[in-house]
Design an enzyme around this catalytic site. Structure first.
Site, PDB file in Angstrom:
ATOM      1  N   HIS A   1       0.745  -1.082   0.142  1.00 35.46           N
ATOM      2  CA  HIS A   1      -0.098   0.132   0.277  1.00 35.46           C
ATOM      3  C   HIS A   1       0.900   1.333  -0.022  1.00 35.46           C
ATOM      4  O   HIS A   1       0.678   2.083  -0.847  1.00 35.46           O
ATOM      5  CB  HIS A   1      -0.930  -0.105   1.384  1.00 35.46           C
TER       6      HIS A   1
ATOM      7  N   GLU B   1      -3.472  -5.022   9.275  1.00 34.27           N
ATOM      8  CA  GLU B   1      -3.842  -4.013   8.203  1.00 34.27           C
ATOM      9  C   GLU B   1      -2.942  -2.867   8.193  1.00 34.27           C
ATOM     10  O   GLU B   1      -3.511  -1.675   8.302  1.00 34.27           O
ATOM     11  CB  GLU B   1      -5.168  -3.740   8.060  1.00 34.27           C
TER      12      GLU B   1
ATOM     13  N   HIS C   1      -0.832   0.366   6.882  1.00 35.06           N
ATOM     14  CA  HIS C   1      -1.256   1.146   5.857  1.00 35.06           C
ATOM     15  C   HIS C   1      -0.097   2.221   5.650  1.00 35.06           C
ATOM     16  O   HIS C   1       1.084   2.040   5.067  1.00 35.06           O
ATOM     17  CB  HIS C   1      -2.499   1.921   6.147  1.00 35.06           C
TER      18      HIS C   1
ATOM     19  N   GLU D   1      -4.462  -0.553  11.152  1.00 35.89           N
ATOM     20  CA  GLU D   1      -5.931  -0.167  11.285  1.00 35.89           C
ATOM     21  C   GLU D   1      -6.517  -0.950  12.250  1.00 35.89           C
ATOM     22  O   GLU D   1      -7.826  -0.671  12.513  1.00 35.89           O
ATOM     23  CB  GLU D   1      -6.680  -0.485   9.806  1.00 35.89           C
TER      24      GLU D   1
END
Length: 268
Positions: free
Chosen positions: A201, A241, A243, A258
């Site tokens: 990402h 998660e 990012h 996250e």
């Protein structure tokens, strides 16, 4: 280490002793996501839902700049060599420039549905950005002239981009499962990730000859050297998660999860 709290609508900071401070963004439900620190020490952030660019001093004093189209969805941010803040407008397919005096200029990209995402300043003094839905890397000069480079892998959906220590631009392809490299002359190389569905990402340059990136789908932090050597590090918390990612002056890698945590990776 500064970070955004999208759901709480705050700008957060973690100090060297591990203490946390948070500052409420004046506009409710602004949609803060990206953040950068400029050469003067001020913090800049996007307000995705509000259609604004925000600025905050380290002491918590806010200034907000409304963009002409409130539905433009500003996302990526970069400080240009001209001292302006450059940003992407995902929904309207524009690259924006906010001058030190607060004046906004916008440049429409020639391809519809490009979905420009992250942006960074290259070693050539131009601004480089990813076109997530256009499957291209774009560059814009301070005078507004734009050049595009199509990626070899179809539908790769590039997102994060960073200036590398080798003078090239490095980017991650969230659907293509690759890390890419493009020289300022437009020569492209791609490096596949070992795990399928890693969903890289964001990417940032380290303090040596390497770059660091988040693997949202694989729950890992990745490291790639300028010659293409890959190393991956598993995150202890499952489903974190990861990012956003940044590297501190001492080489420590920080990343946002996250799952409501900040992660720190120290290489011994």
């Amino acid at each position: 280490m500064w970070f955004t709290e999208q759901k709480r609508n705050r700008i957060g900071a973690r100090d060297e002793r591990g203490g946390f401070t948070a500052f409420d963004v004046p506009t409710p439900n602004a949609g803060v996501m990206s953040i950068l620190c400029d050469r003067n020490g001020d913090l800049w952030f996007n307000e995705y839902h509000a259609g604004q660019i925000g600025r905050m001093t380290p002491g918590g004093e806010f200034t907000e700049y409304k963009l002409p189209d409130q539905g433009c969805a500003p996302f990526g941010l970069a400080e240009g060599p001209d001292g302006a803040i450059w940003f992407t407008e995902m929904m309207t397919g524009r690259i924006g420039r906010l001058s030190p005096g607060g004046e906004v200029t916008e440049y429409k990209l020639p391809h519809e549905g490009a979905f420009p995402s992250f942006i960074t300043t290259g070693s050539d003094g131009k601004l480089w950005f990813t076109e997530n839905q256009g499957n291209r890397i774009g560059t814009i000069a301070p005078d507004g002239s734009v050049t595009h480079y199509a990626l070899p892998t179809p539908g790769s959906a590039p997102v994060g981009i960073a200036a590398g220590p080798d003078g090239a631009l490095w980017f991650v392809q969230i659907a293509g499962n690759r890390v890419g490299r493009i020289t300022t002359d437009g020569e492209i190389s791609e490096y596949s990730l070992p795990a399928a569905g890693a969903k890289p990402h964001a990417i940032t340059s380290g303090i040596g000859q390497d770059l660091w990136f988040t693997e949202w789908g694989a729950n890992r932090i990745g490291r790639i050297t300028v010659d293409g050597k890959l190393t991956e590090y598993d995150i202890p918390t499952q489903g974190a998660e990861p990012h956003g990612i940044a590297v501190a002056a001492d080489g420590t890698v920080w990343f946002a999860e996250e799952c409501n945590r900040l992660g720190r990776l120290t290489i011994k």
